[in-house]
Design a protein around this motif. Structure first.
Motif, PDB file in Angstrom:
ATOM      1  N   SER A 159       0.840  -1.193   0.000  1.00 44.82           N
ATOM      2  CA  SER A 159       0.000   0.000   0.000  1.00 44.82           C
ATOM      3  C   SER A 159       0.882   1.252   0.000  1.00 44.82           C
ATOM      4  O   SER A 159       1.803   1.359  -0.809  1.00 44.82           O
ATOM      5  CB  SER A 159      -0.942  -0.022   1.208  1.00 44.82           C
ATOM      6  OG  SER A 159      -1.875   1.032   1.126  1.00 44.82           O
ATOM      7  N   GLU A 160       0.605   2.190   0.912  1.00 41.41           N
ATOM      8  CA  GLU A 160       1.390   3.435   0.970  1.00 41.41           C
ATOM      9  C   GLU A 160       2.185   3.549   2.264  1.00 41.41           C
ATOM     10  O   GLU A 160       2.644   4.636   2.625  1.00 41.41           O
ATOM     11  CB  GLU A 160       0.452   4.632   0.790  1.00 41.41           C
ATOM     12  CG  GLU A 160      -0.163   4.665  -0.609  1.00 41.41           C
ATOM     13  CD  GLU A 160      -1.266   5.694  -0.742  1.00 41.41           C
ATOM     14  OE1 GLU A 160      -1.811   6.131   0.299  1.00 41.41           O
ATOM     15  OE2 GLU A 160      -1.605   6.069  -1.878  1.00 41.41           O
ATOM     16  N   GLY A 161       2.330   2.456   2.984  1.00 37.39           N
ATOM     17  CA  GLY A 161       3.187   2.454   4.163  1.00 37.39           C
ATOM     18  C   GLY A 161       2.701   3.307   5.306  1.00 37.39           C
ATOM     19  O   GLY A 161       3.506   3.841   6.077  1.00 37.39           O
ATOM     20  N   CYS A 162       1.390   3.422   5.456  1.00 35.61           N
ATOM     21  CA  CYS A 162       0.833   4.269   6.509  1.00 35.61           C
ATOM     22  C   CYS A 162       0.371   3.480   7.736  1.00 35.61           C
ATOM     23  O   CYS A 162      -0.050   4.064   8.727  1.00 35.61           O
ATOM     24  CB  CYS A 162      -0.323   5.099   5.955  1.00 35.61           C
ATOM     25  SG  CYS A 162       0.191   6.298   4.706  1.00 35.61           S
ATOM     26  N   ASN A 163       0.441   2.154   7.661  1.00 33.62           N
ATOM     27  CA  ASN A 163       0.030   1.302   8.774  1.00 33.62           C
ATOM     28  C   ASN A 163       1.121   0.271   9.064  1.00 33.62           C
ATOM     29  O   ASN A 163       1.845  -0.170   8.160  1.00 33.62           O
ATOM     30  CB  ASN A 163      -1.274   0.571   8.438  1.00 33.62           C
ATOM     31  CG  ASN A 163      -2.410   1.537   8.168  1.00 33.62           C
ATOM     32  OD1 ASN A 163      -2.847   2.266   9.053  1.00 33.62           O
ATOM     33  ND2 ASN A 163      -2.874   1.544   6.924  1.00 33.62           N
ATOM     34  N   THR A 164       1.219  -0.132  10.323  1.00 28.12           N
ATOM     35  CA  THR A 164       2.217  -1.122  10.723  1.00 28.12           C
ATOM     36  C   THR A 164       2.098  -2.394   9.900  1.00 28.12           C
ATOM     37  O   THR A 164       3.116  -3.000   9.520  1.00 28.12           O
ATOM     38  CB  THR A 164       2.064  -1.443  12.216  1.00 28.12           C
ATOM     39  OG1 THR A 164       2.195  -0.234  12.980  1.00 28.12           O
ATOM     40  CG2 THR A 164       3.116  -2.437  12.674  1.00 28.12           C
ATOM     41  N   SER A 165       0.874  -2.761   9.564  1.00 24.61           N
ATOM     42  CA  SER A 165       0.653  -4.010   8.824  1.00 24.61           C
ATOM     43  C   SER A 165       1.169  -3.959   7.386  1.00 24.61           C
ATOM     44  O   SER A 165       1.286  -5.001   6.738  1.00 24.61           O
ATOM     45  CB  SER A 165      -0.844  -4.338   8.817  1.00 24.61           C
ATOM     46  OG  SER A 165      -1.588  -3.272   8.227  1.00 24.61           O
ATOM     47  N   ASP A 166       1.491  -2.751   6.884  1.00 24.37           N
ATOM     48  CA  ASP A 166       2.015  -2.635   5.514  1.00 24.37           C
ATOM     49  C   ASP A 166       3.456  -3.117   5.400  1.00 24.37           C
ATOM     50  O   ASP A 166       3.938  -3.373   4.291  1.00 24.37           O
ATOM     51  CB  ASP A 166       1.950  -1.177   5.038  1.00 24.37           C
ATOM     52  CG  ASP A 166       0.523  -0.659   4.898  1.00 24.37           C
ATOM     53  OD1 ASP A 166      -0.381  -1.485   4.737  1.00 24.37           O
ATOM     54  OD2 ASP A 166       0.337   0.576   4.959  1.00 24.37           O
ATOM     55  N   TYR A 167       4.155  -3.211   6.520  1.00 29.09           N
ATOM     56  CA  TYR A 167       5.593  -3.475   6.495  1.00 29.09           C
ATOM     57  C   TYR A 167       5.881  -4.968   6.646  1.00 29.09           C
ATOM     58  O   TYR A 167       5.334  -5.621   7.544  1.00 29.09           O
ATOM     59  CB  TYR A 167       6.297  -2.659   7.588  1.00 29.09           C
ATOM     60  CG  TYR A 167       6.246  -1.181   7.266  1.00 29.09           C
ATOM     61  CD1 TYR A 167       7.312  -0.554   6.645  1.00 29.09           C
ATOM     62  CD2 TYR A 167       5.095  -0.429   7.535  1.00 29.09           C
ATOM     63  CE1 TYR A 167       7.258   0.796   6.314  1.00 29.09           C
ATOM     64  CE2 TYR A 167       5.020   0.914   7.201  1.00 29.09           C
ATOM     65  CZ  TYR A 167       6.107   1.521   6.580  1.00 29.09           C
ATOM     66  OH  TYR A 167       6.044   2.853   6.235  1.00 29.09           O
ATOM     67  N   PRO A 168       6.741  -5.519   5.794  1.00 30.74           N
ATOM     68  CA  PRO A 168       7.053  -6.957   5.855  1.00 30.74           C
ATOM     69  C   PRO A 168       7.663  -7.344   7.198  1.00 30.74           C
ATOM     70  O   PRO A 168       8.389  -6.559   7.817  1.00 30.74           O
ATOM     71  CB  PRO A 168       8.072  -7.151   4.720  1.00 30.74           C
ATOM     72  CG  PRO A 168       7.927  -5.943   3.853  1.00 30.74           C
ATOM     73  CD  PRO A 168       7.482  -4.832   4.724  1.00 30.74           C
ATOM     74  N   HIS A 169       7.367  -8.575   7.642  1.00 30.26           N
ATOM     75  CA  HIS A 169       7.947  -9.053   8.903  1.00 30.26           C
ATOM     76  C   HIS A 169       9.467  -9.221   8.779  1.00 30.26           C
ATOM     77  O   HIS A 169      10.189  -9.116   9.766  1.00 30.26           O
ATOM     78  CB  HIS A 169       7.302 -10.381   9.303  1.00 30.26           C
ATOM     79  CG  HIS A 169       5.841 -10.268   9.626  1.00 30.26           C
ATOM     80  ND1 HIS A 169       5.369  -9.502  10.667  1.00 30.26           N
ATOM     81  CD2 HIS A 169       4.747 -10.809   9.030  1.00 30.26           C
ATOM     82  CE1 HIS A 169       4.052  -9.575  10.718  1.00 30.26           C
ATOM     83  NE2 HIS A 169       3.638 -10.368   9.727  1.00 30.26           N
ATOM     84  N   GLU A 170       9.937  -9.468   7.568  1.00 26.45           N
ATOM     85  CA  GLU A 170      11.369  -9.707   7.350  1.00 26.45           C
ATOM     86  C   GLU A 170      12.084  -8.424   6.903  1.00 26.45           C
ATOM     87  O   GLU A 170      12.935  -8.448   6.012  1.00 26.45           O
ATOM     88  CB  GLU A 170      11.578 -10.791   6.284  1.00 26.45           C
ATOM     89  CG  GLU A 170      10.895 -12.118   6.564  1.00 26.45           C
ATOM     90  CD  GLU A 170       9.418 -12.108   6.199  1.00 26.45           C
ATOM     91  OE1 GLU A 170       9.005 -11.210   5.433  1.00 26.45           O
ATOM     92  OE2 GLU A 170       8.671 -12.967   6.702  1.00 26.45           O
ATOM     93  N   LEU A 171      11.753  -7.297   7.523  1.00 27.65           N
ATOM     94  CA  LEU A 171      12.339  -6.025   7.092  1.00 27.65           C
ATOM     95  C   LEU A 171      13.654  -5.704   7.802  1.00 27.65           C
ATOM     96  O   LEU A 171      14.400  -4.832   7.372  1.00 27.65           O
ATOM     97  CB  LEU A 171      11.334  -4.888   7.326  1.00 27.65           C
ATOM     98  CG  LEU A 171      11.636  -3.540   6.670  1.00 27.65           C
ATOM     99  CD1 LEU A 171      11.781  -3.667   5.166  1.00 27.65           C
ATOM    100  CD2 LEU A 171      10.557  -2.515   7.006  1.00 27.65           C
TER     101      LEU A 171
END
Length: 508
Positions: A159-171
């Motif tokens: 998406s647009e990276g505005c929510n915690t859930s947008d970010y991969p667990h393996e970041l």
């Protein structure tokens, strides 16, 4: 003036006068005040005030301002009036001294506040085997650890990276690749940092480049770049195809908190419950002396304030010189945020004057309407229109989008507007026919550069616009007849939704 070292102030003014080898102005060229019975001053009228505006006075002050900017050379290697510099400190002293010379016509105050300032010394971004030209470190970004390059795979954020859930667990240990949109750049950087990213790249939603700010520093911010959509497109294709894109990010930067100062002066005369307010910013960017941006506005206010002393006023007039505009409208934000509600309502309107004499100028009016902004903004806009028309001059509208110090006033229910002559925007062929100059070039080819010196100001445009500023002051200092009453201290929500800027940087 509170907190502005009087001995240092006197020494500064004496030094500048000596370097210029000509005296600074005291009272306006020996012009006597308009007087009525028993020598009392007459009520200000627009034609008389406009007639007193002097381009020679404006240029003389500009020469002095450039000399003050040169006092920063030892620290910065070139003239600048950025907040925290000797050049800016002396600019404040200069304005304060000139106001003091006007006697008891004004009451003056200073307002110190903490300001965040940042500087990027070097930056470099490598995506796979390419070094994208559009990559630029965002304002107020932290440096990479130990100011050394960091290495990691690029990870596309949902998406647009505005929510915690947008970010991969393996970041963890990777560089987040985030699309611009919806939320602020600072929020994206913060969420990337919390997810374990070592850096972040925010790419534009269209082909253009992206120059933004992270805003208020957060301990979770990571080194962050902006990138054009054009340079991002091939990278996105690789990532979506499951290919690995190894990347390198390097930023050498500093983010510091300092104290700086607003100067606010108000006429002793005039109804204090109905105040005409206008402002300009006293600082420049780090890169140059800022004689057009916004030395021209600073000195326009000083010229009008000086000439106004020849008259009486019915409504109070308040002049403000903001600090920290270039870092994100910090001074004006602080001023409005600390105004009690009852003081907010005393300001009938705020007029912003930023860049009055761009070399390749257009006569620009902020397109402020009552439908989106506090009621009264449109009436101010129309005052500018009527004046240009009365002089047989062309004008054009520009977005009222949060790029200057009117922003906090509009957000807090105070009608606002202003005029400008153009920054990094490109003059069109139609505007060349309307205003002269050169189509295809920036309105100010020296915008935010070292060459923004005394020679960078178009004196024709500067004089015309200073006369218009005088007209705006004289009109409302004499009467608010027909101007809407203040009714609220909160702006229309549409303005907040449409605003993409907070100062010169994009914020989302």
């Amino acid at each position: 003036m509170v907190g502005l070292g009087r001995l240092s102030l006197i020494a500064t003014i004496a030094s500048v006068s000596a370097q210029l080898q000509k005296p600074l102005l005291s009272q306006p060229d020996g012009v006597l005040p308009e007087t009525g019975e028993k020598g009392s001053k007459l009520l200000v009228d627009t034609e008389s005030l406009q007639a007193r505006i002097s381009i020679e006075s404006l240029v003389k002050h500009a020469e002095a301002l450039y000399e003050l900017a040169k006092s920063s050379e030892e620290e910065f290697g070139h003239p600048t009036r950025v907040i925290g510099s000797e050049g800016h400190r002396r600019t404040l002293e200069y304005v304060a001294a000139e106001i003091d010379r006007l006697g008891d016509y004004y009451k003056s105050s200073t307002q110190s506040f903490p300001a965040v300032m940042g500087q990027v010394f070097q930056s470099r971004l490598v995506l796979g085997h390419s070094v994208p030209e559009s990559a630029s470190a965002m304002s107020l970004t932290p440096p990479t650890p130990h100011k050394e390059p960091v290495y990691g795979e690029l990870a596309l954020v949902d998406s647009e990276g505005c929510n915690t859930s947008d970010y991969p667990h393996e970041l963890s240990g990777k560089i987040a690749f985030i699309k611009r949109g919806t939320c602020s750049f600072g929020t994206k950087s913060e969420l990337a940092g919390r997810a374990g990213a070592i850096a972040a790249v925010v790419f534009n939603s269209n082909a253009d480049g992206l120059s933004g700010t992270l805003g208020v520093p957060s301990p979770d911010h990571v080194p962050t770049f902006g990138l054009s959509g054009k340079d991002a497109e091939p990278v996105i294709e690789k990532l979506k195809a499951g290919k690995v894109v190894d990347s390198i990010a390097f930023i050498d930067s500093v983010v510091n908190t300092i104290n700086t100062t607003n100067i606010v002066v108000q006429t002793v005369e005039g109804d204090p419950e109905n105040c005409v307010m206008l402002g300009a910013h006293s600082d420049s960017v780090t890169e140059g002396p800022g004689i057009n941006d916004d030395g021209s506005g600073t000195l326009t206010l000083l010229e009008v304030a000086t000439r106004l002393t020849q008259f009486s006023v019915k409504n109070c007039v308040r002049f403000a010189w903001w600090a920290g505009e270039e870092e994100g409208l910090l001074g004006s934000d602080y001023y409005v945020a600390t105004l009690p509600e009852e003081e907010n309502k005393k300001i009938r309107l705020f007029m912003d004057y930023d860049m009055m004499g761009s070399p390749n100028f257009a006569y620009q009016i902020y397109n402020a309407t009552n439908a989106v902004n506090p009621t009264g903004s449109e009436q101010l806009r129309d005052l500018y229109i009527d004046w240009y028309k009365s002089k047989g001059l062309n004008y054009t509208f520009i977005p009222f989008d949060g790029r200057s110090d009117y922003d906090a006033f509009i957000r807090n229910g105070i009608p606002g507007g202003g005029i400008a002559t153009g920054a990094e925007g490109i003059k069109t062929k139609e505007e060349e026919l309307m205003f002269g100059g050169k189509a295809g070039d920036w309105y100010d080819p020296c915008y935010h550069q070292l060459c923004d010196d005394v020679s960078n100001v178009n004196t024709t445009a500067w004089l015309i616009n200073t006369q218009l500023v005088a007209h705006s002051v004289a009109t409302y200092a004499a009467s608010f007849e027909g101007f809407p009453e203040r009714v609220a201290t909160k702006a229309a929500t549409v303005y907040d939704q449409d605003t993409l800027y907070h100062g010169r940087y994009l914020v989302r």
